[in-house]
Design a protein around this motif. Structure first.
Motif, mmCIF file in Angstrom:
data_model
loop_
_atom_site.group_PDB
_atom_site.id
_atom_site.type_symbol
_atom_site.label_atom_id
_atom_site.label_comp_id
_atom_site.label_asym_id
_atom_site.label_seq_id
_atom_site.Cartn_x
_atom_site.Cartn_y
_atom_site.Cartn_z
ATOM 1 N N TYR A 229 -6.586 -3.177 1.313
ATOM 2 C CA TYR A 229 -5.141 -3.373 1.163
ATOM 3 C C TYR A 229 -4.687 -4.456 2.124
ATOM 4 C CZ TYR A 229 -0.099 -2.270 1.343
ATOM 5 O OH TYR A 229 1.276 -2.333 1.318
ATOM 6 N N ALA A 231 -1.474 -5.906 3.602
ATOM 7 C CA ALA A 231 -0.111 -5.386 3.717
ATOM 8 C C ALA A 231 0.831 -6.386 4.374
ATOM 9 C CB ALA A 231 -0.130 -4.078 4.507
ATOM 10 N N ASP A 255 4.146 0.601 1.199
ATOM 11 C CA ASP A 255 2.961 1.052 1.937
ATOM 12 C C ASP A 255 2.668 2.518 1.650
ATOM 13 O OD1 ASP A 255 2.845 -1.470 3.090
ATOM 14 O OD2 ASP A 255 3.905 -0.861 4.903
ATOM 15 N N VAL A 271 -7.162 -1.677 5.838
ATOM 16 C CA VAL A 271 -5.901 -2.414 5.801
ATOM 17 C C VAL A 271 -5.944 -3.594 6.765
ATOM 18 C CG1 VAL A 271 -3.386 -2.212 5.933
ATOM 19 C CG2 VAL A 271 -4.774 -0.171 5.450
ATOM 20 N N THR A 291 3.843 0.354 8.559
ATOM 21 C CA THR A 291 2.605 0.579 7.813
ATOM 22 C C THR A 291 1.723 1.575 8.548
ATOM 23 O OG1 THR A 291 2.769 -1.742 7.115
ATOM 24 C CG2 THR A 291 0.727 -0.595 6.605
#
Length: 300
Positions: A229, A231, A255, A271, A291
């Protein structure tokens, strides 16, 4: 335990004009410690990724020019700053931090790299302040070591993950998904497995609906056993480069939704933080810290 790759080298080896956005790499863990979400035990300092691992993703000639600081000036300009030994050391440590994060994600469900998200680096080029593609390197590491068989890369930075798309264009085991500003950098896009180009000024409800309508089916169709991911918080309405209009609350909900989809299916997720260029550093740090807060609430 929430594990986070962080090294002081992330923050300081850049030319003066680029130092402001790099402050976040020190401020994020500092803020999380201040809130009591993490302690020093949550942080780990990665070593340098080895050449063999880097060459699973990047062209040997390109890597050698980076390593030896012989990349032509034109290519350095494309990256956005001049090469230095410390800068290359930063890149290889970021890449290893993402690899190490994968191992922690297998153990804890989720893991972070304070830096990373260097998704504009392709097989044999760098651009947009990216030289080595950390999540692509880590994905190839997982595949090569038979730690994963199918991978999904969820790139929600405001800029298309063009380097990631190019690296995996002929790799069916890796599905690349990029939801990004249509009229934003890079102006020559590559083709991800799924691109969702966004109009300038898109707001919370429309953005989140696209994500809600797309991500669950994408995961269920591709059936990944590992997710990366990216972010980025350059989707914020305060971002000076993003051109979108998301609130901090919508970015936080974005998120949360991603993590909920991963956790519900038992899929580990690594992440990397990606971009954020709001004029006020507090806005960047707050959105990034959200996040971590969401992941901590859901997983721990």
């Amino acid at each position: 335990m929430l594990k986070i790759a962080f090294d002081p080298i992330y923050a300081h080896p850049l030319p003066p004009g680029h130092r402001f956005p790099m402050l976040k790499y020190e401020l994020i863990p500092g803020q999380l410690m201040h809130e009591g979400i993490i302690t020093q035990a949550n942080l780990f300092s990665p070593k340098a990724a080895n050449e063999k691992t880097i060459l699973l993703t990047h062209d040997k000639g390109y890597w050698q020019q980076l390593r030896d600081l012989t990349l032509p000036p034109k290519e350095q300009r494309r990256i956005g700053f001049p090469l230095s030994a410390q800068l290359i050391e930063r890149e290889v440590r970021i890449a290893q931090g993402t690899i190490d994060g994968c191992h922690y994600a297998f153990k804890y469900g989720v893991a972070f790299n304070v830096a990373g998200g260097t998704h504009h680096a392709g097989t044999n080029w760098g651009e947009g302040f990216c030289m080595l593609n950390d999540q692509a390197i880590a994905a190839n590491y997982l595949l090569n070591n038979k730690l994963a068989t199918r991978i999904l890369i969820v790139d929600l930075d405001v800029h298309q993950g063009n380097g990631t798309a190019q690296i995996f264009e002929n790799e069916p085991r890796v599905f690349t998904f990029s939801m990004h500003g249509d009229k934003n950098f890079p102006f020559r896009k590559e083709r991800s497995d799924l691109d969702i180009p966004l109009n300038d000024g898109i707001e919370d409800e429309a953005y989140l609906k696209l994500l809600y309508d797309t991500l669950p089916g994408l995961i269920d169709c591709h059936k990944p056993d590992f997710i990366f991911y990216l972010a980025g918080v350059d989707v914020l309405d305060s971002d000076k480069l993003g051109k979108l209009a998301l609130s901090k609350e919508a970015c936080k909900e974005r998120d949360r939704f991603v993590f909920e989809q991963c956790k519900a299916r038992g899929i580990p997720v690594q992440v990397s933080m990606g971009g954020g260029y709001s004029p006020q550093i507090k806005d960047i740090v707050e959105a990034h810290c959200n996040t971590y807060r969401v992941a901590n609430d859901l997983y721990f």
